[in-house]
Design a protein around this motif. Structure first.
Motif, PDB file in Angstrom:
ATOM      1  N   UNK A   6       0.825  -1.198   0.000  1.00  0.00           N
ATOM      2  CA  UNK A   6       0.000   0.000   0.000  1.00  0.00           C
ATOM      3  C   UNK A   6       0.864   1.255   0.000  1.00  0.00           C
ATOM      4  N   UNK A   7       1.859   1.296   0.909  1.00  0.00           N
ATOM      5  CA  UNK A   7       2.735   2.468   0.949  1.00  0.00           C
ATOM      6  C   UNK A   7       3.645   2.525  -0.270  1.00  0.00           C
ATOM      7  N   UNK A   8       4.059   1.356  -0.750  1.00  0.00           N
ATOM      8  CA  UNK A   8       4.894   1.322  -1.947  1.00  0.00           C
ATOM      9  C   UNK A   8       4.168   1.871  -3.158  1.00  0.00           C
ATOM     10  N   UNK A   9       2.888   1.515  -3.294  1.00  0.00           N
ATOM     11  CA  UNK A   9       2.078   2.022  -4.407  1.00  0.00           C
ATOM     12  C   UNK A   9       1.896   3.529  -4.295  1.00  0.00           C
ATOM     13  N   UNK A  10       1.872   4.045  -3.069  1.00  0.00           N
ATOM     14  CA  UNK A  10       1.722   5.486  -2.869  1.00  0.00           C
ATOM     15  C   UNK A  10       2.978   6.261  -3.264  1.00  0.00           C
ATOM     16  N   UNK A  11       4.145   5.811  -2.772  1.00  0.00           N
ATOM     17  CA  UNK A  11       5.333   6.633  -3.010  1.00  0.00           C
ATOM     18  C   UNK A  11       6.171   6.198  -4.209  1.00  0.00           C
ATOM     19  N   UNK A  12       6.012   4.973  -4.692  1.00  0.00           N
ATOM     20  CA  UNK A  12       6.757   4.535  -5.878  1.00  0.00           C
ATOM     21  C   UNK A  12       5.943   3.499  -6.651  1.00  0.00           C
ATOM     22  N   UNK A  13       4.825   3.949  -7.269  1.00  0.00           N
ATOM     23  CA  UNK A  13       3.913   2.991  -7.901  1.00  0.00           C
ATOM     24  C   UNK A  13       4.545   2.170  -9.016  1.00  0.00           C
ATOM     25  N   UNK A  14       5.399   2.768  -9.821  1.00  0.00           N
ATOM     26  CA  UNK A  14       6.015   2.042 -10.938  1.00  0.00           C
ATOM     27  C   UNK A  14       6.745   0.792 -10.448  1.00  0.00           C
ATOM     28  N   UNK A  15       7.515   0.949  -9.382  1.00  0.00           N
ATOM     29  CA  UNK A  15       8.293  -0.167  -8.837  1.00  0.00           C
ATOM     30  C   UNK A  15       7.401  -1.162  -8.090  1.00  0.00           C
ATOM     31  N   UNK A  16       6.456  -0.637  -7.323  1.00  0.00           N
ATOM     32  CA  UNK A  16       5.627  -1.504  -6.471  1.00  0.00           C
ATOM     33  C   UNK A  16       4.661  -2.363  -7.277  1.00  0.00           C
ATOM     34  N   UNK A  17       4.128  -1.838  -8.372  1.00  0.00           N
ATOM     35  CA  UNK A  17       3.210  -2.633  -9.188  1.00  0.00           C
ATOM     36  C   UNK A  17       3.888  -3.903  -9.691  1.00  0.00           C
ATOM     37  N   UNK A  18       5.172  -3.800 -10.003  1.00  0.00           N
ATOM     38  CA  UNK A  18       5.904  -4.976 -10.486  1.00  0.00           C
ATOM     39  C   UNK A  18       5.984  -6.055  -9.415  1.00  0.00           C
ATOM     40  N   UNK A  19       6.051  -5.643  -8.148  1.00  0.00           N
ATOM     41  CA  UNK A  19       6.075  -6.604  -7.039  1.00  0.00           C
ATOM     42  C   UNK A  19       4.680  -7.202  -6.797  1.00  0.00           C
ATOM     43  N   UNK A 116      -8.010   1.151  -5.382  1.00  0.00           N
ATOM     44  CA  UNK A 116      -9.089   1.745  -4.586  1.00  0.00           C
ATOM     45  C   UNK A 116      -8.616   2.293  -3.243  1.00  0.00           C
ATOM     46  N   UNK A 117      -7.402   1.960  -2.833  1.00  0.00           N
ATOM     47  CA  UNK A 117      -6.910   2.350  -1.506  1.00  0.00           C
ATOM     48  C   UNK A 117      -7.028   3.846  -1.215  1.00  0.00           C
ATOM     49  N   UNK A 118      -6.608   4.756  -2.122  1.00  0.00           N
ATOM     50  CA  UNK A 118      -6.751   6.190  -1.802  1.00  0.00           C
ATOM     51  C   UNK A 118      -8.200   6.596  -1.531  1.00  0.00           C
ATOM     52  N   UNK A 119      -9.132   6.060  -2.309  1.00  0.00           N
ATOM     53  CA  UNK A 119     -10.543   6.396  -2.093  1.00  0.00           C
ATOM     54  C   UNK A 119     -11.057   5.847  -0.774  1.00  0.00           C
ATOM     55  N   UNK A 120     -10.627   4.623  -0.434  1.00  0.00           N
ATOM     56  CA  UNK A 120     -11.069   4.033   0.828  1.00  0.00           C
ATOM     57  C   UNK A 120     -10.500   4.798   2.023  1.00  0.00           C
ATOM     58  N   UNK A 145      -6.185   7.910  -7.365  1.00  0.00           N
ATOM     59  CA  UNK A 145      -6.701   6.601  -7.768  1.00  0.00           C
ATOM     60  C   UNK A 145      -6.607   6.431  -9.281  1.00  0.00           C
ATOM     61  N   UNK A 146      -6.969   7.476 -10.014  1.00  0.00           N
ATOM     62  CA  UNK A 146      -6.893   7.428 -11.479  1.00  0.00           C
ATOM     63  C   UNK A 146      -5.445   7.279 -11.925  1.00  0.00           C
ATOM     64  N   UNK A 147      -4.545   7.994 -11.257  1.00  0.00           N
ATOM     65  CA  UNK A 147      -3.116   7.890 -11.575  1.00  0.00           C
ATOM     66  C   UNK A 147      -2.623   6.454 -11.341  1.00  0.00           C
ATOM     67  N   UNK A 148      -3.002   5.871 -10.205  1.00  0.00           N
ATOM     68  CA  UNK A 148      -2.598   4.492  -9.900  1.00  0.00           C
ATOM     69  C   UNK A 148      -3.168   3.511 -10.918  1.00  0.00           C
ATOM     70  N   UNK A 149      -4.394   3.764 -11.345  1.00  0.00           N
ATOM     71  CA  UNK A 149      -5.025   2.889 -12.333  1.00  0.00           C
ATOM     72  C   UNK A 149      -4.236   2.899 -13.646  1.00  0.00           C
ATOM     73  N   UNK A 150      -3.882   4.088 -14.109  1.00  0.00           N
ATOM     74  CA  UNK A 150      -3.191   4.192 -15.392  1.00  0.00           C
ATOM     75  C   UNK A 150      -1.742   3.693 -15.321  1.00  0.00           C
TER      76      UNK A 150
END
Length: 200
Positions: A6-19, A116-120, A145-150
């Motif tokens: 969750x925190x990884x997706x917030x501060x470094x989404x590109x890297x965290x999505x791969x994990x 959905x985490x930011x919205x929740x 949320x839209x940024x994370x989705x894309x």
């Protein structure tokens, strides 16, 4: 692991999505470890905010709901969030072949959960349900949320950026339809006795 992602997706989404893509959680585990409490944040906050603080549209006086009327509304909202998250994951899984992906339902659930985490989390704004505060927090959360989705769709679905953009746009459209459906269901429930009652 969820908190780390969750925190990884917030501060470094590109890297965290791969994990996130290589997680081995089941759909049930996403619910029992993550969504069961994340989806509870907004209903609890709004129950407290509307019954103890009161809500206001502008600078007028605050209006409170009775606890007896707010409790079933909060419960219905909680169930709607849990169901809505699952529906979105199923829809993503159903659409994936159109965009050249072959992701499992578990990966689709991961995308839905972390996106959905930011919205929740924004549901915590319900503790002070002043309309402009809630809208401002909601808009910031929706933007992220839209940024994370894309950023997440191409990584999680393992497809090129161009297809990922189109897929994410389709998901966003379906998400808006689900939101409108939830609002329509709320209106129908209000007509069956789930309407709010105000403290006089």
């Amino acid at each position: 692991m969820f908190i780390q992602h969750m925190w990884g997706v917030f501060y470094n989404p590109e890297k965290e999505w791969s994990k996130v893509k290589y997680d081995k959680y089941s759909v049930l585990q996403y619910y029992t470890r993550d969504l069961i409490w994340m989806c509870a944040l907004a209903p609890i906050a709004l129950f407290f905010g509307t019954t103890q603080i009161g809500w206001s549209i502008g600078l007028g006086e605050y209006v409170k709901l009775t606890a007896a009327s707010a409790a079933p509304i909060a419960l219905a909202f909680y169930v709607a969030l849990l169901v809505g998250t699952g529906v979105m994951a199923r829809v993503i899984h159903w659409m994936e072949k159109t965009y050249g992906s072959d992701a499992s339902i578990e990966r689709c659930m991961a995308l839905t959960t972390y996106t959905a985490t930011p919205l929740l989390l924004a549901g915590l704004a319900g503790f002070w349900p002043h309309i402009w505060f809630v809208v401002a927090v909601g808009l910031v959360a929706l933007s992220y949320t839209i940024y994370l989705l894309y950023t997440g769709v191409p990584k999680i679905m393992d497809i090129p950026e161009e297809q990922g953009f189109m897929f994410a746009t389709s998901i966003l459209t379906v998400g808006l339809v689900v939101l409108v459906g939830m609002m329509a269901a709320s209106v129908l429930l209000w007509g069956t006795g789930l309407a709010p009652a105000y403290v006089r």
